[in-house]
Design a protein around this motif. Structure first.
Motif, PDB file in Angstrom:
ATOM      1  N   LEU A 281       6.394  -6.313  -4.716  1.00  0.00           N
ATOM      2  CA  LEU A 281       6.912  -5.037  -4.204  1.00  0.00           C
ATOM      3  C   LEU A 281       8.028  -4.542  -5.116  1.00  0.00           C
ATOM      4  N   ASP A 282       7.691  -4.282  -6.366  1.00  0.00           N
ATOM      5  CA  ASP A 282       8.708  -3.958  -7.362  1.00  0.00           C
ATOM      6  C   ASP A 282       9.308  -2.566  -7.186  1.00  0.00           C
ATOM      7  N   ARG A 283       8.674  -1.714  -6.378  1.00  0.00           N
ATOM      8  CA  ARG A 283       9.230  -0.375  -6.144  1.00  0.00           C
ATOM      9  C   ARG A 283       9.857  -0.261  -4.755  1.00  0.00           C
ATOM     10  N   CYS A 284       9.995  -1.403  -4.078  1.00  0.00           N
ATOM     11  CA  CYS A 284      10.645  -1.434  -2.765  1.00  0.00           C
ATOM     12  C   CYS A 284      12.007  -2.115  -2.876  1.00  0.00           C
ATOM     13  N   ARG A 285      12.834  -1.825  -1.924  1.00  0.00           N
ATOM     14  CA  ARG A 285      14.130  -2.506  -1.830  1.00  0.00           C
ATOM     15  C   ARG A 285      13.958  -3.690  -0.888  1.00  0.00           C
ATOM     16  N   ILE A 286      14.189  -4.899  -1.385  1.00  0.00           N
ATOM     17  CA  ILE A 286      14.016  -6.108  -0.583  1.00  0.00           C
ATOM     18  C   ILE A 286      15.382  -6.577  -0.099  1.00  0.00           C
ATOM     19  N   VAL A 287      15.525  -6.714   1.214  1.00  0.00           N
ATOM     20  CA  VAL A 287      16.767  -7.210   1.823  1.00  0.00           C
ATOM     21  C   VAL A 287      16.446  -8.524   2.524  1.00  0.00           C
ATOM     22  N   ILE A 288      17.073  -9.606   2.058  1.00  0.00           N
ATOM     23  CA  ILE A 288      16.845 -10.910   2.668  1.00  0.00           C
ATOM     24  C   ILE A 288      17.773 -11.039   3.868  1.00  0.00           C
ATOM     25  N   GLY A 289      17.202 -10.971   5.039  1.00  0.00           N
ATOM     26  CA  GLY A 289      17.994 -11.022   6.252  1.00  0.00           C
ATOM     27  C   GLY A 289      17.101 -10.907   7.475  1.00  0.00           C
ATOM     28  N   GLU A 290      17.718 -10.711   8.619  1.00  0.00           N
ATOM     29  CA  GLU A 290      17.003 -10.619   9.898  1.00  0.00           C
ATOM     30  C   GLU A 290      17.396  -9.328  10.602  1.00  0.00           C
ATOM     31  N   ALA A 291      16.422  -8.681  11.204  1.00  0.00           N
ATOM     32  CA  ALA A 291      16.715  -7.566  12.103  1.00  0.00           C
ATOM     33  C   ALA A 291      16.987  -8.155  13.482  1.00  0.00           C
ATOM     34  N   THR A 292      18.155  -7.908  14.015  1.00  0.00           N
ATOM     35  CA  THR A 292      18.536  -8.472  15.310  1.00  0.00           C
ATOM     36  C   THR A 292      18.393  -7.491  16.455  1.00  0.00           C
TER      37      THR A 292
ATOM     38  N   ARG B 163       0.828  -1.209   0.000  1.00  0.00           N
ATOM     39  CA  ARG B 163       0.000   0.000   0.000  1.00  0.00           C
ATOM     40  C   ARG B 163       0.862   1.259   0.000  1.00  0.00           C
ATOM     41  N   LEU B 164       1.991   1.227   0.689  1.00  0.00           N
ATOM     42  CA  LEU B 164       2.878   2.390   0.693  1.00  0.00           C
ATOM     43  C   LEU B 164       3.410   2.692  -0.702  1.00  0.00           C
ATOM     44  N   GLN B 165       3.792   1.651  -1.441  1.00  0.00           N
ATOM     45  CA  GLN B 165       4.349   1.915  -2.767  1.00  0.00           C
ATOM     46  C   GLN B 165       3.264   2.420  -3.739  1.00  0.00           C
ATOM     47  N   ARG B 166       2.012   2.120  -3.451  1.00  0.00           N
ATOM     48  CA  ARG B 166       0.928   2.673  -4.267  1.00  0.00           C
ATOM     49  C   ARG B 166       0.621   4.110  -3.877  1.00  0.00           C
TER      50      ARG B 166
ATOM     51  N   LEU C 133      -2.284   1.182   8.817  1.00  0.00           N
ATOM     52  CA  LEU C 133      -0.917   1.551   9.198  1.00  0.00           C
ATOM     53  C   LEU C 133      -0.225   2.300   8.060  1.00  0.00           C
ATOM     54  N   ALA C 134      -0.313   1.740   6.850  1.00  0.00           N
ATOM     55  CA  ALA C 134       0.326   2.401   5.700  1.00  0.00           C
ATOM     56  C   ALA C 134      -0.274   3.774   5.452  1.00  0.00           C
ATOM     57  N   ASP C 135      -1.605   3.872   5.545  1.00  0.00           N
ATOM     58  CA  ASP C 135      -2.242   5.174   5.337  1.00  0.00           C
ATOM     59  C   ASP C 135      -1.802   6.184   6.390  1.00  0.00           C
ATOM     60  N   ASN C 136      -1.632   5.736   7.632  1.00  0.00           N
ATOM     61  CA  ASN C 136      -1.224   6.654   8.693  1.00  0.00           C
ATOM     62  C   ASN C 136       0.213   7.121   8.521  1.00  0.00           C
ATOM     63  N   ILE C 137       1.073   6.264   7.975  1.00  0.00           N
ATOM     64  CA  ILE C 137       2.435   6.720   7.683  1.00  0.00           C
ATOM     65  C   ILE C 137       2.394   7.807   6.619  1.00  0.00           C
ATOM     66  N   VAL C 138       1.583   7.612   5.594  1.00  0.00           N
ATOM     67  CA  VAL C 138       1.439   8.632   4.552  1.00  0.00           C
ATOM     68  C   VAL C 138       0.861   9.915   5.140  1.00  0.00           C
ATOM     69  N   HIS C 139      -0.155   9.781   6.006  1.00  0.00           N
ATOM     70  CA  HIS C 139      -0.739  10.968   6.643  1.00  0.00           C
ATOM     71  C   HIS C 139       0.313  11.711   7.468  1.00  0.00           C
ATOM     72  N   THR C 140       1.164  10.955   8.176  1.00  0.00           N
ATOM     73  CA  THR C 140       2.221  11.580   8.981  1.00  0.00           C
ATOM     74  C   THR C 140       3.198  12.343   8.099  1.00  0.00           C
ATOM     75  N   LEU C 141       3.612  11.738   6.999  1.00  0.00           N
ATOM     76  CA  LEU C 141       4.569  12.389   6.111  1.00  0.00           C
ATOM     77  C   LEU C 141       3.984  13.642   5.469  1.00  0.00           C
ATOM     78  N   ARG C 142       2.657  13.641   5.289  1.00  0.00           N
ATOM     79  CA  ARG C 142       2.022  14.773   4.633  1.00  0.00           C
ATOM     80  C   ARG C 142       1.371  15.740   5.611  1.00  0.00           C
ATOM     81  N   GLY C 143       1.538  15.479   6.915  1.00  0.00           N
ATOM     82  CA  GLY C 143       0.987  16.374   7.920  1.00  0.00           C
ATOM     83  C   GLY C 143      -0.516  16.339   8.014  1.00  0.00           C
ATOM     84  N   GLU C 144      -1.120  15.183   7.798  1.00  0.00           N
ATOM     85  CA  GLU C 144      -2.571  15.026   7.815  1.00  0.00           C
ATOM     86  C   GLU C 144      -3.014  14.286   9.075  1.00  0.00           C
ATOM     87  N   PRO C 145      -4.297  14.376   9.435  1.00  0.00           N
ATOM     88  CA  PRO C 145      -4.796  13.648  10.618  1.00  0.00           C
ATOM     89  C   PRO C 145      -4.713  12.131  10.424  1.00  0.00           C
TER      90      PRO C 145
END
Length: 459
Positions: free
Chosen positions: A75-86, A23-26, A345-357
């Protein structure tokens, strides 16, 4: 328009991780093209597993490749990293990750900076310190485990068919499942159905020779479908000569003997552990607040409580259920909520970046469906209770509508259609789990008896 360049890090490629990134990449398509935003997804697998289809994959009704969705394609417009966050240091806005190349490089984990963090690592099996469980237990959370279990069950039937030792035969044909939730009941139902069908091709193995045992610590199974449908499920399973033991715990499976709390002992070569999950260990390696069960404390906006620029959903998050009558109730950590939470969640990240409720996540639980094998199931949806064929059909229709991408929908539907026209496949491909064994033997070596380095490999 985004106020400033944003680096979004998504930890996890499951339901929440994939749907959030999708949803973020869209929503941020133009920003991504202009270089004003970037999305990085860190995931241990290059695919998302649609877990409700694992039982059917184990039974051979669906190809393993069609149970997973390739992340690089979706997710063709995302960077995919195969690994683990430790570890995550949110105060410094950095995450420590290890990749497939980390061990080769010998440099240890590397730090990945971010501006917005989405923590969706999912959960892991909650294994208890039961003697023999780590040595002989089989999990059922990944597609590798599902296919490994299918191969294992057919292999046990082959052993029983060829041995002259009645003790070995009895142990090979005894299958113990621990856990009466969706994973345990659906896996048991599908595999018992498959094994019953496969027995017709063995000259000396009959369906009644096999012992299928379900061990559940509480007084009911499938609590999500309601008490009445749970009782029906117990009756249906017992009608199929499946031994359902409620208020019973597994105490030991050492020396290939399953010992349960009511004193019964079952010599067995198969113990399937589906008795719950726990939060992913990476949550404990963060500086973010967690509740008593180890899940991240979240707000109804799906942000991590008391922090900014950190978000979570799914199994990793304790999200308040604003539709509940009683205060303090949390959303159940299931796929139904995870998919919908990812959208908000994705919509709220976009709202945060754009200063929206921000939006509030609210979804009233619609109900649940479960398959108990071919043409058998239970359902409790919007107050309506179904069982048998109608419930099984609803189970398939619902999950076909929910599996991501039209590609996967078409492939799964085609496989179901062909399965109705042709007979089941009952072939075990156990050699896939140790592909070098044959060559090692031919080259004069001795095949390794140790489990493979890959922790997902079947042993």
């Amino acid at each position: 328009m985004v106020k400033e360049r944003a680096r979004i890090l998504v930890v996890g490629g499951g339901y929440v991780g994939m749907y959030t990134a999708l949803r973020l990449q869209r929503r941020l398509k133009r920003e991504l093209q202009r270089g004003e935003a970037e999305i990085t997804v860190v995931t241990p697998d290059p695919y998302m597993t649609y877990q409700p289809f694992l039982p059917e994959a184990a039974a051979g009704a669906i190809s393993p490749r069609h149970v997973v969705v390739p992340l690089r394609r979706v997710l063709d417009r995302c960077r995919i990293v195969i690994g683990e966050a430790t570890a995550v240091d949110h105060a410094a806005r950095t995450a420590t990750i290890t990749t497939l190349a980390t061990e080769e490089e010998g440099t240890g984990g590397r730090r990945l900076p971010y501006d917005e963090l989405v923590l969706a690592p999912g959960s892991v099996s909650r294994a208890l310190p039961i003697p023999g469980l780590a040595d002989h237990g089989i999990g059922f959370k990944t597609v590798e485990e599902a296919i490994g279990l299918r191969n294992h069950v057919i292999e046990q039937m082959d052993i029983a068919s060829s041995t002259r030792d009645p003790a070995i035969r009895d142990a090979a044909l005894t299958f113990v499942f621990v856990g009466g939730g969706f994973a345990g009941v659906e896996a048991l139902g599908e595999l018992e159905d498959m094994a019953r069908y496969a027995a017709r091709y063995y000259h000396n193995v009959q369906p009644e020779d096999m012992k299928w045992i379900l061990v559940e610590a509480s007084d009911r199974i499938l609590p999500e479908v309601g008490e009445e449908m749970g009782r029906y499920t117990v009756t249906e399973l017992r009608r199929r000569n499946i031994d359902v033991r409620l208020r019973t715990r597994l105490e030991s499976c050492a020396d290939r003997v399953a010992v349960v709390s009511d004193g019964a002992r079952f010599p067995t070569r198969t113990v399937v552990w589906t008795a719950g999950v726990k939060p992913h260990p990476v949550l404990a390696a963060t500086d973010l607040p967690r509740n008593g069960r180890g899940r991240l404390t979240c707000t109804p906006h799906l942000s991590v409580d008391g922090t900014t620029h950190a978000w979570a959903a799914g199994d990793a998050a304790a999200v308040p259920d604003v539709t509940a009558d009683e205060p303090g109730r949390e959303c159940a950590p299931n796929a139904q909520h995870a998919v919908r939470q990812a959208k908000v969640l994705a919509d709220n990240i976009v709202h945060t970046l754009r200063g929206e409720p921000l939006q509030t996540y609210e979804h009233a639980y619609a109900g649940s469906v479960a398959s108990l094998g071919l043409h058998k199931g239970v359902a409790h949806v919007y107050g309506r209770k179904l069982k048998g064929y109608p419930a099984w059909f609803m189970h398939r229709a619902y999950h076909l509508s929910r599996v991501p991408t039209f590609n996967r929908k078409a492939r799964v539907l085609a496989e179901w259609t062909l399965a109705g026209l042709f007979k089941r496949e009952i072939v075990s491909l156990g050699s896939l789990e140790h592909p070098r064994a044959e060559f090692e033997l031919a080259a004069g070596g001795k095949p390794s008896q140790d489990p493979p380095d890959n922790p997902k490999g079947s042993s």
